[in-house]
Write a protein that holds these residues in place. Structure first.
Motif, short mmCIF file in Angstrom:
data_model
loop_
_atom_site.label_atom_id
_atom_site.label_comp_id
_atom_site.label_asym_id
_atom_site.label_seq_id
_atom_site.Cartn_x
_atom_site.Cartn_y
_atom_site.Cartn_z
N MET A 146 0.84 -1.20 0.00
CA MET A 146 0.00 0.00 0.00
C MET A 146 0.87 1.24 0.00
O MET A 146 0.65 2.18 -0.78
CB MET A 146 -0.94 0.01 1.21
N SER A 147 1.88 1.26 0.86
CA SER A 147 2.78 2.41 0.93
C SER A 147 3.54 2.60 -0.37
O SER A 147 3.70 3.72 -0.86
CB SER A 147 3.76 2.25 2.09
N GLU A 148 4.01 1.50 -0.94
CA GLU A 148 4.73 1.57 -2.22
C GLU A 148 3.83 2.12 -3.33
O GLU A 148 4.27 2.93 -4.15
CB GLU A 148 5.25 0.19 -2.61
N ALA A 149 2.58 1.70 -3.34
CA ALA A 149 1.65 2.16 -4.37
C ALA A 149 1.36 3.65 -4.25
O ALA A 149 1.31 4.37 -5.25
CB ALA A 149 0.35 1.35 -4.29
N ILE A 150 1.19 4.12 -3.02
CA ILE A 150 0.95 5.55 -2.81
C ILE A 150 2.19 6.35 -3.18
O ILE A 150 2.10 7.42 -3.80
CB ILE A 150 0.48 5.82 -1.37
N ALA A 151 3.38 5.83 -2.84
CA ALA A 151 4.62 6.51 -3.25
C ALA A 151 4.72 6.55 -4.77
O ALA A 151 5.18 7.54 -5.35
CB ALA A 151 5.82 5.81 -2.63
N ALA A 152 4.27 5.49 -5.44
CA ALA A 152 4.37 5.42 -6.90
C ALA A 152 3.49 6.46 -7.60
O ALA A 152 3.87 6.97 -8.66
CB ALA A 152 4.02 4.02 -7.38
N ILE A 153 2.32 6.77 -7.03
CA ILE A 153 1.48 7.78 -7.69
C ILE A 153 1.99 9.19 -7.39
O ILE A 153 1.61 10.14 -8.07
CB ILE A 153 -0.02 7.64 -7.36
N GLY A 154 2.82 9.33 -6.38
CA GLY A 154 3.42 10.62 -6.06
C GLY A 154 2.46 11.64 -5.50
O GLY A 154 1.27 11.38 -5.32
N ARG A 155 3.02 12.79 -5.26
CA ARG A 155 2.24 13.91 -4.74
C ARG A 155 1.26 14.38 -5.80
O ARG A 155 1.57 14.42 -6.98
CB ARG A 155 3.19 15.04 -4.34
N GLY A 156 0.07 14.73 -5.36
CA GLY A 156 -0.92 15.25 -6.29
C GLY A 156 -0.60 16.68 -6.71
O GLY A 156 0.31 17.31 -6.18
N VAL A 157 -1.37 17.15 -7.66
CA VAL A 157 -1.19 18.52 -8.12
C VAL A 157 -1.53 19.47 -6.97
O VAL A 157 -2.37 19.17 -6.13
CB VAL A 157 -2.05 18.83 -9.37
N ASP A 158 -0.87 20.60 -6.94
CA ASP A 158 -1.13 21.58 -5.89
C ASP A 158 -2.56 22.09 -5.97
O ASP A 158 -3.07 22.37 -7.06
CB ASP A 158 -0.17 22.76 -6.01
N ALA A 159 -3.20 22.17 -4.82
CA ALA A 159 -4.57 22.67 -4.75
C ALA A 159 -4.82 23.15 -3.33
O ALA A 159 -4.26 22.61 -2.38
CB ALA A 159 -5.55 21.56 -5.10
N PHE A 160 -5.66 24.16 -3.20
CA PHE A 160 -6.07 24.63 -1.88
C PHE A 160 -6.98 23.60 -1.23
O PHE A 160 -6.90 23.34 -0.04
CB PHE A 160 -6.77 25.98 -1.99
N GLU A 161 -7.87 23.03 -2.04
CA GLU A 161 -8.72 21.95 -1.57
C GLU A 161 -9.07 21.06 -2.75
O GLU A 161 -9.03 21.48 -3.91
CB GLU A 161 -9.98 22.45 -0.86
N GLY A 162 -9.40 19.81 -2.42
CA GLY A 162 -9.73 18.85 -3.45
C GLY A 162 -11.14 19.04 -3.98
O GLY A 162 -12.00 19.66 -3.34
N THR A 163 -11.39 18.48 -5.14
CA THR A 163 -12.69 18.45 -5.75
C THR A 163 -13.37 17.15 -5.34
O THR A 163 -12.73 16.10 -5.36
CB THR A 163 -12.56 18.52 -7.28
N PRO A 164 -14.64 17.17 -4.98
CA PRO A 164 -15.31 15.92 -4.61
C PRO A 164 -15.21 14.87 -5.73
O PRO A 164 -15.26 15.20 -6.91
CB PRO A 164 -16.77 16.34 -4.40
N PHE A 165 -15.05 13.61 -5.31
CA PHE A 165 -14.95 12.52 -6.28
C PHE A 165 -15.46 11.24 -5.65
O PHE A 165 -15.66 11.16 -4.43
CB PHE A 165 -13.51 12.34 -6.76
N ALA A 166 -15.69 10.23 -6.49
CA ALA A 166 -16.19 8.93 -6.02
C ALA A 166 -15.22 7.83 -6.41
O ALA A 166 -14.60 7.87 -7.47
CB ALA A 166 -17.57 8.65 -6.61
N LEU A 167 -15.12 6.84 -5.53
CA LEU A 167 -14.35 5.63 -5.79
C LEU A 167 -15.31 4.44 -5.69
O LEU A 167 -15.62 3.98 -4.58
CB LEU A 167 -13.21 5.47 -4.77
N PRO A 168 -15.80 3.95 -6.83
CA PRO A 168 -16.68 2.78 -6.79
C PRO A 168 -15.95 1.56 -6.26
O PRO A 168 -14.75 1.39 -6.51
CB PRO A 168 -17.10 2.58 -8.25
N LEU A 169 -16.64 0.70 -5.55
CA LEU A 169 -16.03 -0.49 -4.98
C LEU A 169 -15.97 -1.65 -5.96
O LEU A 169 -15.13 -2.53 -5.81
CB LEU A 169 -16.79 -0.95 -3.74
N ASP A 170 -16.83 -1.65 -6.94
CA ASP A 170 -16.93 -2.84 -7.79
C ASP A 170 -16.38 -2.69 -9.19
O ASP A 170 -16.68 -3.48 -10.05
CB ASP A 170 -18.38 -3.30 -7.86
N SER A 171 -15.57 -1.71 -9.42
CA SER A 171 -14.99 -1.60 -10.77
C SER A 171 -13.51 -1.83 -10.74
O SER A 171 -12.90 -1.97 -9.73
CB SER A 171 -15.32 -0.25 -11.39
#
Length: 171
Positions: A146-171
């Motif tokens: 899990m830690s390796e995978a998060i390190a692999a995607i790296g830091r996200g783009v700079d933002a003051f706050e995130g935009t709402p999003f969904a993560l479906p469980l079954d796809s």
């Protein structure tokens, strides 16, 4: 379709109104008041008071194993009949870590890197709290993946706050 919806505190009311969740996971500084939205019972709202830090700092609560254990237990108790909303203050670090932990806990059959890539595609600004992810990684027996995978995607783009999003469980 069951999904984890992630948002910042400033967009909590509109996200709850739009997706009508049964459960709410709040991961925010202990001193930040978050009223429970109408329609979510107290038994379905977990508040984890933790700072968005990676090393101990005076006056702050360092994310750790107990916080990860609470997240895992809460998402596993969720019946998945309606969505769950996960939020923190900015919707970038603590909430994205909690959502990723939730995906890994609920989908042990899926690869950690695949789930991290899904997170990145859904949320370009996501920068999951590495300490919280590492604690969950140990608890879930994912052997550092899990830690390796998060390190692999790296830091996200700079933002003051995130935009709402969904993560479906079954796809």
């Amino acid at each position: 379709m069951p999904a984890l919806h992630v948002c910042p505190l400033s967009r909590l009311a509109e996200t709850v109104a739009a997706v009508r969740p049964s459960h709410l996971l709040t991961v925010i500084n202990a001193a930040t008041p978050v009223p429970r939205p109408e329609g979510i019972g107290p038994e379905n709202h977990l508040v984890i008071g933790v700072s968005d830090i990676l090393e101990a700092m005076d006056g702050h609560i360092l994310p750790g194993e107990e916080h990860a254990r609470q997240i895992i237990g809460f998402v596993r108790r969720w019946n998945r009949e309606r969505p769950m909303v996960v939020h923190c203050y900015a919707g970038i670090s603590r909430s994205t870590a909690a959502a990723y932990i939730g995906l890994c806990a609920l989908r042990p059959d899926l690869d950690e890197f695949l789930l991290a890539e899904r997170l990145r595609r859904a949320a370009p600004s996501a920068t999951p709290n590495a300490r919280l992810v590492a604690a969950a990684d140990r608890l879930l027996g994912r052997r550092g993946r899990m830690s390796e995978a998060i390190a692999a995607i790296g830091r996200g783009v700079d933002a003051f706050e995130g935009t709402p999003f969904a993560l479906p469980l079954d796809s």
